[in-house]
Design a protein around this motif. Structure first.
Motif, PDB file in Angstrom:
ATOM      1  N   GLU A 210      17.949  18.261   9.214  1.00  0.00           N
ATOM      2  CA  GLU A 210      19.285  18.737   9.574  1.00  0.00           C
ATOM      3  C   GLU A 210      20.341  17.660   9.328  1.00  0.00           C
ATOM      4  OE1 GLU A 210      19.010  20.005  13.581  1.00  0.00           O
ATOM      5  OE2 GLU A 210      17.976  21.893  13.121  1.00  0.00           O
ATOM      6  N   ALA A 211      20.015  16.402   9.687  1.00  0.00           N
ATOM      7  CA  ALA A 211      20.947  15.297   9.448  1.00  0.00           C
ATOM      8  C   ALA A 211      21.138  15.064   7.960  1.00  0.00           C
ATOM      9  CB  ALA A 211      20.435  14.027  10.123  1.00  0.00           C
ATOM     10  N   TRP A 212      20.080  15.226   7.203  1.00  0.00           N
ATOM     11  CA  TRP A 212      20.151  15.070   5.751  1.00  0.00           C
ATOM     12  C   TRP A 212      21.026  16.157   5.137  1.00  0.00           C
ATOM     13  CZ3 TRP A 212      15.525  15.941   1.918  1.00  0.00           C
ATOM     14  CH2 TRP A 212      15.891  15.488   0.650  1.00  0.00           C
ATOM     15  N   LYS A 213      20.846  17.375   5.604  1.00  0.00           N
ATOM     16  CA  LYS A 213      21.644  18.493   5.107  1.00  0.00           C
ATOM     17  C   LYS A 213      23.118  18.280   5.422  1.00  0.00           C
ATOM     18  CE  LYS A 213      22.145  23.529   5.429  1.00  0.00           C
ATOM     19  NZ  LYS A 213      21.625  24.776   6.064  1.00  0.00           N
ATOM     20  N   GLU A 214      23.394  17.803   6.628  1.00  0.00           N
ATOM     21  CA  GLU A 214      24.779  17.543   7.017  1.00  0.00           C
ATOM     22  C   GLU A 214      25.383  16.443   6.147  1.00  0.00           C
ATOM     23  OE1 GLU A 214      27.342  16.099  10.958  1.00  0.00           O
ATOM     24  OE2 GLU A 214      25.182  16.531  11.099  1.00  0.00           O
ATOM     25  N   GLY A 215      24.590  15.391   5.894  1.00  0.00           N
ATOM     26  CA  GLY A 215      25.065  14.318   5.039  1.00  0.00           C
ATOM     27  C   GLY A 215      25.311  14.785   3.618  1.00  0.00           C
ATOM     28  N   TRP A 216      24.463  15.657   3.104  1.00  0.00           N
ATOM     29  CA  TRP A 216      24.620  16.181   1.753  1.00  0.00           C
ATOM     30  C   TRP A 216      25.873  17.055   1.656  1.00  0.00           C
ATOM     31  CZ3 TRP A 216      23.620  15.569  -3.077  1.00  0.00           C
ATOM     32  CH2 TRP A 216      23.749  16.621  -3.976  1.00  0.00           C
TER      33      TRP A 216
END
Length: 224
Positions: A210-216
């Motif tokens: 989820e954090a990766w998706k938000e960062g992307w």
């Protein structure tokens, strides 16, 4: 390792030297000898002005240093682990450069073997992550250092070239950024130390994704 704490320099000297005296006697009773020249001492304090304590062992003075190495971890006096992250990134980069010779973009090993080789770099890069991952929130430089070192091996893992952005490299290689992996390891370690382990689901990895998706998504917004 000997850890002592006190509220004043005088108290710290008394407590530390007394503890070292007992430690010296115990080691001597075992028929062993302490290498004073190899002994390291670091004073952890948030004060800008302070008097350095006089630490003695086996009749000799122990000079205070700004950092020490313990079990492969570089611990600095500020406890921000900047030195450790830099050294880990340098070692990971060196290993990545060696592995790059057997992972050319054209030909070379298959994807599964490339991932296995990249896991070697990640093991070096994220060594001891549960101890220093918390600093990533307050030291942006540590995040950049980690992800920069990770990008080099992921380029080989994904058969990509230098023109590919850092965020895109992670997506193509299906590997979350190194800073998120470090935080995930910290979470897993904390859960293991808790009274009971989670019984269902892989919550740490879910949070990472989820954090990766938000960062992307943020990266896409910046590009547009």
């Amino acid at each position: 390792m000997l850890v002592t704490r006190a509220k004043s320099t005088q108290e710290l000297e008394e407590v530390t030297n007394e503890a070292l005296s007992l430690l010296e006697k115990r080691i001597t009773d075992f028929g062993l000898q302490i290498a004073v020249e190899k002994t390291e001492a670091v004073l952890f304090t948030y004060k800008y002005k302070y008097t350095q304590p006089a630490i003695r062992l086996c009749g000799g003075d122990i000079q205070l240093s700004t950092e020490m190495t313990y079990l492969g971890m570089v611990v600095d006096k500020s406890m921000l682990f900047k030195g450790h992250v830099k050294r880990a990134a340098a070692r990971a980069a060196a290993i990545g450069n060696q592995l790059a010779r057997i992972m050319p973009n054209m030909g070379g090993p298959r994807e599964d073997r490339r991932r296995l080789l990249s896991s070697v770099v990640h093991s070096v890069l994220l060594y001891g992550a549960p101890s220093w991952a918390h600093t990533l929130k307050i030291v942006p430089g540590n995040v950049r250092t980690l992800n920069r070192a990770q990008r080099r091996v992921l380029l080989r893992c994904a058969c990509a070239y230098r023109t590919v952005s850092e965020a895109a490299t992670n997506v193509i290689a299906s590997t979350p950024p190194a800073d998120l992996l470090a935080k995930e390891r910290e979470t897993v370690f904390d859960r293991r130390q808790g009274p009971a382990a989670p019984t269902a689901g892989n919550v740490p990895r879910t949070n990472t994704m989820e954090a990766w998706k938000e960062g992307w998504s943020t990266e896409e917004s910046d590009l547009t």
